[in-house]
Design a protein around this motif. Sequence first.
Motif, PDB file in Angstrom:
ATOM      1  N   GLU A   1       0.832  -1.201   0.000  1.00  0.00           N
ATOM      2  CA  GLU A   1       0.000   0.000   0.000  1.00  0.00           C
ATOM      3  C   GLU A   1       0.875   1.263   0.000  1.00  0.00           C
ATOM      4  O   GLU A   1       0.574   2.243  -0.674  1.00  0.00           O
ATOM      5  N   ILE A   2       1.972   1.233   0.765  1.00  0.00           N
ATOM      6  CA  ILE A   2       2.840   2.407   0.872  1.00  0.00           C
ATOM      7  C   ILE A   2       3.604   2.644  -0.427  1.00  0.00           C
ATOM      8  O   ILE A   2       3.596   3.747  -0.970  1.00  0.00           O
ATOM      9  N   VAL A   3       4.280   1.595  -0.929  1.00  0.00           N
ATOM     10  CA  VAL A   3       5.182   1.801  -2.074  1.00  0.00           C
ATOM     11  C   VAL A   3       4.423   2.042  -3.380  1.00  0.00           C
ATOM     12  O   VAL A   3       5.013   2.517  -4.359  1.00  0.00           O
ATOM     13  N   THR A   4       3.129   1.745  -3.415  1.00  0.00           N
ATOM     14  CA  THR A   4       2.335   2.030  -4.614  1.00  0.00           C
ATOM     15  C   THR A   4       1.468   3.272  -4.456  1.00  0.00           C
ATOM     16  O   THR A   4       0.687   3.594  -5.351  1.00  0.00           O
ATOM     17  N   PHE A   5       1.628   3.991  -3.351  1.00  0.00           N
ATOM     18  CA  PHE A   5       0.836   5.201  -3.100  1.00  0.00           C
ATOM     19  C   PHE A   5       1.424   6.341  -3.928  1.00  0.00           C
ATOM     20  O   PHE A   5       2.615   6.676  -3.789  1.00  0.00           O
ATOM     21  N   PRO A   6       0.658   6.962  -4.829  1.00  0.00           N
ATOM     22  CA  PRO A   6       1.222   7.948  -5.769  1.00  0.00           C
ATOM     23  C   PRO A   6       2.025   9.077  -5.118  1.00  0.00           C
ATOM     24  O   PRO A   6       3.114   9.411  -5.623  1.00  0.00           O
ATOM     25  N   PRO A   7       1.579   9.705  -4.010  1.00  0.00           N
ATOM     26  CA  PRO A   7       2.412  10.748  -3.400  1.00  0.00           C
ATOM     27  C   PRO A   7       3.763  10.229  -2.918  1.00  0.00           C
ATOM     28  O   PRO A   7       4.767  10.948  -2.993  1.00  0.00           O
ATOM     29  N   PHE A   8       3.808   8.986  -2.419  1.00  0.00           N
ATOM     30  CA  PHE A   8       5.079   8.407  -1.999  1.00  0.00           C
ATOM     31  C   PHE A   8       6.009   8.232  -3.197  1.00  0.00           C
ATOM     32  O   PHE A   8       7.207   8.528  -3.128  1.00  0.00           O
ATOM     33  N   ILE A   9       5.465   7.750  -4.315  1.00  0.00           N
ATOM     34  CA  ILE A   9       6.259   7.581  -5.528  1.00  0.00           C
ATOM     35  C   ILE A   9       6.807   8.923  -6.001  1.00  0.00           C
ATOM     36  O   ILE A   9       7.976   9.038  -6.397  1.00  0.00           O
ATOM     37  N   ALA A  10       5.969   9.971  -5.937  1.00  0.00           N
ATOM     38  CA  ALA A  10       6.396  11.305  -6.380  1.00  0.00           C
ATOM     39  C   ALA A  10       7.527  11.837  -5.501  1.00  0.00           C
ATOM     40  O   ALA A  10       8.498  12.421  -6.000  1.00  0.00           O
ATOM     41  N   LEU A  11       7.403  11.644  -4.185  1.00  0.00           N
ATOM     42  CA  LEU A  11       8.452  12.113  -3.275  1.00  0.00           C
ATOM     43  C   LEU A  11       9.744  11.333  -3.496  1.00  0.00           C
ATOM     44  O   LEU A  11      10.837  11.918  -3.537  1.00  0.00           O
ATOM     45  N   ALA A  12       9.648  10.021  -3.661  1.00  0.00           N
ATOM     46  CA  ALA A  12      10.841   9.211  -3.928  1.00  0.00           C
ATOM     47  C   ALA A  12      11.520   9.652  -5.221  1.00  0.00           C
ATOM     48  O   ALA A  12      12.751   9.774  -5.291  1.00  0.00           O
ATOM     49  N   ALA A  13      10.722   9.920  -6.262  1.00  0.00           N
ATOM     50  CA  ALA A  13      11.282  10.371  -7.539  1.00  0.00           C
ATOM     51  C   ALA A  13      11.978  11.722  -7.389  1.00  0.00           C
ATOM     52  O   ALA A  13      13.054  11.951  -7.964  1.00  0.00           O
ATOM     53  N   ALA A  14      11.380  12.623  -6.610  1.00  0.00           N
ATOM     54  CA  ALA A  14      11.980  13.937  -6.406  1.00  0.00           C
ATOM     55  C   ALA A  14      13.318  13.835  -5.684  1.00  0.00           C
ATOM     56  O   ALA A  14      14.265  14.580  -5.989  1.00  0.00           O
ATOM     57  N   LEU A  15      13.409  12.914  -4.734  1.00  0.00           N
ATOM     58  CA  LEU A  15      14.664  12.731  -3.998  1.00  0.00           C
ATOM     59  C   LEU A  15      15.725  12.082  -4.880  1.00  0.00           C
ATOM     60  O   LEU A  15      16.887  12.500  -4.878  1.00  0.00           O
ATOM     61  N   ILE A  16      15.347  11.072  -5.639  1.00  0.00           N
ATOM     62  CA  ILE A  16      16.299  10.380  -6.505  1.00  0.00           C
ATOM     63  C   ILE A  16      16.823  11.299  -7.603  1.00  0.00           C
ATOM     64  O   ILE A  16      18.011  11.293  -7.955  1.00  0.00           O
ATOM     65  N   LEU A  17      15.934  12.129  -8.157  1.00  0.00           N
ATOM     66  CA  LEU A  17      16.280  13.002  -9.277  1.00  0.00           C
ATOM     67  C   LEU A  17      16.621  14.422  -8.830  1.00  0.00           C
ATOM     68  O   LEU A  17      16.650  15.333  -9.658  1.00  0.00           O
ATOM     69  N   HIS A  18      16.927  14.600  -7.546  1.00  0.00           N
ATOM     70  CA  HIS A  18      17.109  15.952  -7.018  1.00  0.00           C
ATOM     71  C   HIS A  18      18.240  16.708  -7.705  1.00  0.00           C
ATOM     72  O   HIS A  18      18.179  17.928  -7.869  1.00  0.00           O
ATOM     73  N   SER A  19      19.278  15.999  -8.111  1.00  0.00           N
ATOM     74  CA  SER A  19      20.420  16.665  -8.749  1.00  0.00           C
ATOM     75  C   SER A  19      20.281  16.749 -10.268  1.00  0.00           C
ATOM     76  O   SER A  19      21.161  17.290 -10.939  1.00  0.00           O
ATOM     77  N   VAL A  20      19.181  16.233 -10.799  1.00  0.00           N
ATOM     78  CA  VAL A  20      18.961  16.258 -12.249  1.00  0.00           C
ATOM     79  C   VAL A  20      18.158  17.500 -12.607  1.00  0.00           C
ATOM     80  O   VAL A  20      17.069  17.706 -12.085  1.00  0.00           O
ATOM     81  N   PRO A  21      18.670  18.356 -13.487  1.00  0.00           N
ATOM     82  CA  PRO A  21      17.941  19.587 -13.846  1.00  0.00           C
ATOM     83  C   PRO A  21      16.605  19.274 -14.529  1.00  0.00           C
ATOM     84  O   PRO A  21      16.475  18.304 -15.281  1.00  0.00           O
ATOM     85  N   VAL A  22      15.615  20.107 -14.234  1.00  0.00           N
ATOM     86  CA  VAL A  22      14.296  19.992 -14.848  1.00  0.00           C
ATOM     87  C   VAL A  22      14.035  21.272 -15.627  1.00  0.00           C
ATOM     88  O   VAL A  22      14.326  22.379 -15.143  1.00  0.00           O
ATOM     89  N   THR A  23      13.512  21.150 -16.815  1.00  0.00           N
ATOM     90  CA  THR A  23      13.301  22.330 -17.664  1.00  0.00           C
ATOM     91  C   THR A  23      12.259  23.265 -17.058  1.00  0.00           C
ATOM     92  O   THR A  23      11.381  22.834 -16.300  1.00  0.00           O
ATOM     93  N   ASP A  24      12.345  24.536 -17.425  1.00  0.00           N
ATOM     94  CA  ASP A  24      11.368  25.516 -16.953  1.00  0.00           C
ATOM     95  C   ASP A  24       9.958  25.157 -17.411  1.00  0.00           C
ATOM     96  O   ASP A  24       8.985  25.362 -16.679  1.00  0.00           O
ATOM     97  N   ALA A  25       9.855  24.620 -18.627  1.00  0.00           N
ATOM     98  CA  ALA A  25       8.535  24.249 -19.150  1.00  0.00           C
ATOM     99  C   ALA A  25       7.899  23.156 -18.297  1.00  0.00           C
ATOM    100  O   ALA A  25       6.705  23.218 -17.969  1.00  0.00           O
ATOM    101  N   LEU A  26       8.719  22.139 -17.921  1.00  0.00           N
ATOM    102  CA  LEU A  26       8.186  21.064 -17.087  1.00  0.00           C
ATOM    103  C   LEU A  26       7.831  21.574 -15.698  1.00  0.00           C
ATOM    104  O   LEU A  26       6.794  21.201 -15.124  1.00  0.00           O
ATOM    105  N   ASN A  27       8.688  22.444 -15.145  1.00  0.00           N
ATOM    106  CA  ASN A  27       8.387  23.037 -13.840  1.00  0.00           C
ATOM    107  C   ASN A  27       7.068  23.794 -13.861  1.00  0.00           C
ATOM    108  O   ASN A  27       6.249  23.685 -12.939  1.00  0.00           O
TER     109      ASN A  27
END
Length: 304
Positions: A162-188
């Motif tokens: 239930e936890i690992v498939t919860f969409p907000p948890f996935i979003a937070l994990a992705a943000a932490l993993i990709l924290h050093s990866v630049p995101v375009t202004d358009a995507l932001n």
Amino acid sequence: MDIGGLLIVIGSVLGFVAVGVVLRVTGLLSADDARPLNTVLLWVALPALIFNAVHASPLDPSLAMLPAIGWVVALVGLVASWALARLLKLEGPTAGAFIMVCTFGNTAYVGYPVAQALVGDAGLVRAIFSDVFGNTAAVISLGTLVASRYGAHDVKVNPLKEIVTFPPFIALAAALILHSVPVTDALNSWLAALGKLVVPMIMISVGLTLKPRALRGHLAHASVVAAMKLVVLPLLAFALGSLLLGGDVASLRIAVLEAGVPTMMLIMIMGLRFKLDTDFIASAILLTMVGAVVSIPLLQLLIG
């Protein structure tokens, strides 16, 4: 932020609830229409808000202390509400509903906008960590076990899944993993636009599903819930935060806020799934939401 400004923020949030009530009363929408709104919110808008806020913000190891406080508050809330349920001689689905609504608060849908109003973007990031790793992780794991134990159902549960498939948890994990990866202004910009849907959508959904008439038969027990959820647990968070946060007033404000927000809307969904007393859950949500208009500003005044 001064108390007047905080009341304006809370008032604007409640204004969206009023929109939902008007839509339901006039027949333009029904309570059933809240379901597709909640689906878009859970799978699209809320993950976009979380990813955008966390990815763009500097991370501090001290952020881990907020979910830790959240877990302690949740555990104390579970034990205290279980004891109160026995004292009040509540049984089965009503006892399960009572324990859940006493313990778990609306740390995202109410907590996020108020945290941002109190402390700015840094407050939002603190609230996200407190919510996803603290309160939400607790409700999906421990709360699911409580609902499964007391509900009249035959649903099989796997809290870890239930936890690992919860969409907000996935979003937070992705943000932490990709924290050093630049995101375009358009995507932001695109993610920010989706994130702005969160507060109006969830509050309109709340307005569509509120049941004021149900409160009449549950007022006494719902008042006990309000005292626990809006007073006792945030005061516990204040005591813990004062000891553990090393004078970080911004984090203390968020810890107290997140412990003292109204009852979590997710409890209603879990109540339907596990066949808990949903009329009592609706009553607790309504009463704590009204009470929070007073309790949240007063608790913030306590911090100074």
